[in-house]
Design a protein around this motif. Structure first.
Motif, mmCIF file in Angstrom:
data_model
loop_
_atom_site.group_PDB
_atom_site.id
_atom_site.type_symbol
_atom_site.label_atom_id
_atom_site.label_comp_id
_atom_site.label_asym_id
_atom_site.label_seq_id
_atom_site.Cartn_x
_atom_site.Cartn_y
_atom_site.Cartn_z
ATOM 1 N N GLU A 1 0.702 -1.139 -0.072
ATOM 2 C CA GLU A 1 -0.009 0.046 -0.064
ATOM 3 C C GLU A 1 0.667 1.269 -0.013
ATOM 4 O OE1 GLU A 1 -2.182 -3.163 2.482
ATOM 5 O OE2 GLU A 1 -0.346 -2.553 2.004
ATOM 6 N N THR A 2 1.974 1.214 0.459
ATOM 7 C CA THR A 2 2.944 2.328 0.788
ATOM 8 C C THR A 2 4.271 2.580 0.109
ATOM 9 O OG1 THR A 2 3.903 1.692 2.633
ATOM 10 C CG2 THR A 2 1.788 2.482 3.042
ATOM 11 N N ASP B 1 7.646 8.338 5.292
ATOM 12 C CA ASP B 1 6.646 8.824 6.264
ATOM 13 C C ASP B 1 6.913 8.328 7.606
ATOM 14 O OD1 ASP B 1 4.490 10.138 7.595
ATOM 15 O OD2 ASP B 1 3.110 9.323 6.589
ATOM 16 N N ALA C 1 5.239 16.928 7.766
ATOM 17 C CA ALA C 1 4.794 16.583 6.735
ATOM 18 C C ALA C 1 5.955 16.510 5.484
ATOM 19 C CB ALA C 1 3.617 18.144 6.302
ATOM 20 N N ARG D 1 1.058 5.329 8.809
ATOM 21 C CA ARG D 1 1.008 6.561 8.127
ATOM 22 C C ARG D 1 0.562 7.756 8.732
ATOM 23 N NH1 ARG D 1 4.753 5.408 4.665
ATOM 24 N NH2 ARG D 1 3.872 6.692 3.070
ATOM 25 N N GLY D 2 0.768 8.864 8.031
ATOM 26 C CA GLY D 2 0.083 10.293 8.635
ATOM 27 C C GLY D 2 -1.560 10.241 8.665
ATOM 28 N N ASP D 3 -2.106 9.214 7.877
ATOM 29 C CA ASP D 3 -3.620 9.335 7.862
ATOM 30 C C ASP D 3 -3.834 8.125 8.888
ATOM 31 O OD1 ASP D 3 -2.846 6.859 6.766
ATOM 32 O OD2 ASP D 3 -3.888 7.180 4.894
ATOM 33 N N ASP D 4 -2.977 7.793 9.798
ATOM 34 C CA ASP D 4 -3.428 6.902 11.013
ATOM 35 C C ASP D 4 -3.552 5.499 10.522
ATOM 36 O OD1 ASP D 4 -3.148 8.682 12.985
ATOM 37 O OD2 ASP D 4 -5.310 9.589 12.740
ATOM 38 N N SER D 5 -3.603 5.184 9.214
ATOM 39 C CA SER D 5 -3.489 3.824 8.721
ATOM 40 C C SER D 5 -2.275 3.021 9.101
ATOM 41 C CB SER D 5 -3.775 3.734 7.428
ATOM 42 O OG SER D 5 -2.619 4.274 6.646
ATOM 43 N N SER D 6 -2.199 1.969 9.195
ATOM 44 C CA SER D 6 -0.945 0.976 9.744
ATOM 45 C C SER D 6 -1.084 -0.079 8.778
ATOM 46 C CB SER D 6 -1.187 0.969 11.103
ATOM 47 O OG SER D 6 0.101 0.257 11.618
#
Length: 284
Positions: free
Chosen positions: A102-103, A128, A209, A252-257
């Motif tokens: 995903e990243t 990130d 950021a 990640r910065g969007d709180d996904s892991s």
């Protein structure tokens, strides 16, 4: 002197055949069976007329060209410097590379051992960087972290168990150098605290950021730290085989892991040792 019967009479059991790369391991000559298979580079063959079977090197005539699925842990030439971000002391180690789909975060992992400890190093490319938990035994799988799973009796009857036993361990380190260590057998959580060392160097700034580069993480896990009231531990010998899995966790910065696991082949969760891969301790 043991005698391996000729090729025409070889009897193969549950371990199957693999490549012939590691003929020098001390596991050669040990008894084997369908429930106690040999590592992938050896065959389980009849050694006498009494029904005794031992692990023996494949002959070129019957060996597959498919490489072993396990990981070979080389002996350390010197005690690794955990603070060396070049990981030069791990240069001779075999590598495992994981990429989070995903990243795009990619980690390269190296393991070494000696009579004192198991050494683990990770070099991770991550744009990130993010870790939140600063205390021991927190839920570190939700942070940027290394997650190491070890089954020190992988060839015994519990090696394919769906539920972890007291000989199964999990260790975590995140980018704040917070540690977590867990033990199976009803003790998943924080029922065991070993004393071990980790070092983390980040290449960037956590939580901002601006794009980051990644991090380097190294661990020293002394054999003396493992023995506890639930599991009497002895250090491994050359040729011993343990279960192994590695997870790259990527907050990640969007709180996904999202994460990426090396093996976990049984279709269950990463807590199931039956889905882990394996590692063999090499001779000097």
């Amino acid at each position: 002197m043991r005698h391996i019967i000729k090729l025409a009479s070889i009897v193969l059991l549950g371990g199957g055949l693999g490549a012939c790369a590691y003929r020098g391991l001390e596991v050669e000559g040990k008894e084997c069976s369908a429930s106690h298979p040999c590592p992938d580079d050896l065959a389980c063959v009849a050694s006498d007329a009494l029904g005794t079977y031992v692990c023996a090197a494949c002959t070129d005539a019957v060996c597959s060209s498919v490489p072993p699925t396990g990981y070979l842990v080389h002996r350390a030439a010197t005690v690794p410097d955990l603070a060396d971000t070049t990981l030069s002391d791990f240069a001779a180690a075999a590598t495992i590379t994981l990429t989070v789909t995903e990243t795009g975060t990619t980690g390269t992992y190296r393991l070494l051992w000696d009579d004192t400890a198991l050494y683990v190093a990770a070099s991770v490319q991550d744009d990130d960087l993010a870790s939140i938990i600063a205390t021991r035994d927190g839920d570190l799988w939700g942070d940027d972290s290394i997650e190491l799973e070890l089954d020190r009796r992988a060839l015994t009857s519990d090696g394919d168990a769906e539920l972890a036993n007291v000989d199964d361990y999990k260790l975590f380190v995140n980018l704040l150098n917070a540690q977590r260590d867990d033990q199976g057998g009803g003790y998943w959580g924080n029922g065991w605290d070993g004393t071990w060392t980790s070092h983390v160097t980040v290449q960037g700034t956590l939580g901002d950021a601006v794009a980051d580069t990644g991090y380097v993480l190294a661990m020293s896990l002394p054999w003396s730290a493992w023995s506890n009231v639930h599991d009497t531990f002895t250090a491994p010998l050359a040729g011993d085989i343990w279960g192994l899995d590695i997870v790259l966790n990527d907050l990640r910065g969007d709180d996904s892991s999202p994460s990426r696991t090396w093996k976990n082949t049984d279709g269950g969760t990463v807590n199931n040792p039956g889905g882990w891969g394996s590692m063999t301790f090499a001779q000097p």
